[in-house]
Design an enzyme around this catalytic site. Structure first.
Site, mmCIF file in Angstrom:
data_model
loop_
_atom_site.group_PDB
_atom_site.id
_atom_site.type_symbol
_atom_site.label_atom_id
_atom_site.label_comp_id
_atom_site.label_asym_id
_atom_site.label_seq_id
_atom_site.Cartn_x
_atom_site.Cartn_y
_atom_site.Cartn_z
ATOM 1 N N SER A 177 0.819 -1.213 0.000
ATOM 2 C CA SER A 177 0.000 0.000 0.000
ATOM 3 C C SER A 177 0.850 1.259 0.000
ATOM 4 O O SER A 177 2.021 1.238 0.364
ATOM 5 C CB SER A 177 -0.956 -0.011 1.202
ATOM 6 O OG SER A 177 -0.356 0.662 2.280
ATOM 7 N N LYS A 178 0.220 2.313 -0.410
ATOM 8 C CA LYS A 178 0.872 3.620 -0.593
ATOM 9 C C LYS A 178 1.614 4.048 0.676
ATOM 10 O O LYS A 178 2.634 4.736 0.597
ATOM 11 C CB LYS A 178 -0.219 4.635 -0.954
ATOM 12 C CG LYS A 178 0.302 5.981 -1.397
ATOM 13 C CD LYS A 178 0.499 6.027 -2.896
ATOM 14 C CE LYS A 178 1.273 7.248 -3.334
ATOM 15 N NZ LYS A 178 1.929 7.081 -4.617
ATOM 16 N N ARG A 179 1.078 3.651 1.815
ATOM 17 C CA ARG A 179 1.695 4.074 3.074
ATOM 18 C C ARG A 179 3.138 3.597 3.213
ATOM 19 O O ARG A 179 3.937 4.206 3.875
ATOM 20 C CB ARG A 179 0.856 3.591 4.268
ATOM 21 C CG ARG A 179 -0.090 4.665 4.774
ATOM 22 C CD ARG A 179 -1.109 4.112 5.709
ATOM 23 N NE ARG A 179 -2.170 3.405 4.963
ATOM 24 C CZ ARG A 179 -2.605 2.198 5.266
ATOM 25 N NH1 ARG A 179 -2.100 1.549 6.281
ATOM 26 N NH2 ARG A 179 -3.552 1.636 4.549
ATOM 27 N N GLY A 181 5.286 3.345 0.792
ATOM 28 C CA GLY A 181 6.187 3.851 -0.248
ATOM 29 C C GLY A 181 5.591 3.723 -1.627
ATOM 30 O O GLY A 181 4.389 3.853 -1.800
#
Ligand code: GLU
Length: 492
Positions: free
Chosen positions: A260-262, A264
């Site tokens: 997930s974007k969190r 990276g």
């Protein structure tokens, strides 16, 4: 056998996730190996999540990756267009179609109007949660007579339309990856099909569209597996033929959680920005969740089309391994011609402040030799500047080993030899660069490590680095002489 038709059906909520790209690639591979069609449909029924420019971005990312869209939503001359017999391919443009089919379901008793307020549903859910039950609609509106419901609608009451699942029925389907799956309707919810704003939910739209667009195989992420029984029931309710399902395992991070974007980078654009090549990214992604029959791991798109096999798609998620991606990508980096590398690396070199257009135009050969020189040490384009520091950064000797070399016994001779040889020419051409070290060797009687190490240390300030002949050519006479002068200050 009818023609294979697959679709990639993203929601335009921002960017293309690399997991999404992998889904698109598998769809594409399957379509191409069966001489079928790959469609792009835009699923924008959740109007609250729309992001401006997301459609353009999605298509651009697919195009960059080499996934060609045969039908549906495409981009031509920078504009979003739609092509094909089954359009529109953007769901928000198909509302009247969904209305027609939802009306049919209601008419035939497979769906019903529901007037429950948000408060009632919230309370219901809270109560169920407190009792440790799975939250689900309790069916309050299931049995409102159709006439009464229509009257309430005419009087302006807000409503949604829900699927009327039969009680205690086994819903069966086959997934090409997971095998046979059976779920009882008692474990399922009367799914909302049409929201109060007149938009369909994903579940209705996906079934109607896949049917009307003639989709034969549904290849998508496993997060949609729990929704599939509802879809299967809808196919049955409509009396339509069920497509073949292929649910793909997730693309996971090293903690085995969904990438997930969190944590990276996750978007295709992020990876493009780091200088991965489309061939490298696609090749690597294809291996996350699919294992080829042979031990071979490097595949072009053409080879993937040939080799990809749905039967060898894994049941469990594949961990996204950046090191391996780098390794795969470096293979494609090495295949670039020096001209291609020069062009692709240019934005990175320019951003580092090392070159600009004018410099490259005026020093074409030098720029291309630089590319050749650093090519084998690059996993990705963004590393081009850091591999070029020997040429563009101010010369200094900081490395312990380099200083040692300059203090060594042979350093004075080597430096003197270089200076004497350089005095014979005005400028260094490639021929001269090639012969320079030999000249010094002859003149000073120093060879091997004793020659090359101090020479490299004196010219680059390092003991490791690219080929010395290229360095000599790239630095040029004046710069080498300046550096030799500075190098002397480190000698004993
Ligand atoms: N719109 C869904 C998504 O964003 C597509 C799911 C499907 O392929 O059925 O992933």
């Amino acid at each position: 056998m009818s023609e294979v038709r697959v679709r990639f059906a993203p929601s335009p909520t921002g960017y293309l996730h690399i997991g999404g790209l992998r889904t698109a690639v598998y769809n594409y591979l399957y379509a191409k190996q069966n001489n079928g069609k790959f469609l792009l449909r835009i699923e924008d029924t959740d109007q609250t999540r729309l992001v401006e420019g997301a459609i353009e971005n999605l298509i651009a990312s697919l195009q960059w990756s080499g996934v060609e869209i045969d039908e549906g939503v495409l981009m031509e001359d920078g504009k979003v267009v739609q092509k094909g017999e089954c359009g529109p391919y953007i769901q928000s443009e198909r509302l009247d179609i969904y209305k027609k089919y939802v009306d049919q379901l209601i008419e035939e008793g497979h769906a019903y109007y529901c007037f429950c307020t948000k408060e009632r549903l919230d309370n219901l859910r809270e109560g169920q949660k407190m009792k440790g039950q799975v939250p689900r609609y309790d069916g309050l509106c299931r049995n409102i007579p159709l006439d009464e419901a229509r009257e309430r609608i005419a009087n302006g009451e807000e409503y949604v339309v829900r699927l009327k699942l039969p009680h205690d029925r086994d819903i069966k389907f086959r997934d090409e990856v997971r095998g046979d799956i059976v779920i009882n309707t008692n474990e399922m919810d009367d799914q909302v099909l049409m929201k109060s704003d007149g938009f369909p939910t994903y579940h209705l739209a996906v079934v109607v569209d896949d049917h009307l667009m003639g989709i034969t195989h549904i290849v998508r992420g496993e997060e949609w597996l729990p929704s599939t029984p509802k879809h299967v029931y809808l196919y049955e309710a409509f009396g339509w033929e069920q497509p073949t399902y292929v649910h793909l395992p997730g693309v996971l991070n090293s903690d085995h959680k969904k990438l997930s974007k969190r944590q990276g980078d996750v978007s295709v654009e992020d990876f493009k920005g780091h200088g991965y090549l489309p061939e490298g990214l696609v090749n690597y992604l294809a291996l996350v969740g699919w294992s080829p029959e042979s031990n071979e791991e490097l595949f072009t798109m053409e080879e993937l089309i040939e080799q990809f096999n749905v039967k060898r798609v894994a049941k469990t998620g594949g961990v996204f391994d950046k090191k391996k991606l780098d390794w795969v990508n470096s293979h494609y980096m090495k295949k670039l011609s020096r001209e291609e590398l020069g062009e692709l690396a240019f934005p990175y070199m320019e951003k580092a402040g090392y070159v600009n257009k004018e410099f490259v135009e005026n020093n074409k050969e030098k720029y291309l030799v630089l590319m050749e020189t650093i090519q084998d040490s690059l996993d990705r384009l963004e590393q081009a500047p850091e591999q070029s520091t020997f040429l563009f950064e101010e010369y200094k000797v900081t490395e312990e080993e380099a200083i040692e070399q300059l203090k060594g016994e042979t350093a004075p001779d080597v430096i003197q030899g270089l200076e004497e040889a350089l005095a014979e020419v005005d400028e260094i051409d490639q021929e001269f660069a090639k012969g320079l070290m030999k000249k010094v060797q002859k003149a000073k009687g120093v060879k091997g490590k004793n020659l090359f190490m101090p020479a490299r240390a004196a010219m680059t300030g390092n003991v490791h680095g690219p080929d010395l002949t290229s360095i000599i050519y790239l630095l040029g006479k004046e710069e080498i002489l300046n550096r030799l002068e500075k190098a002397k200050s480190y000698m004993n």
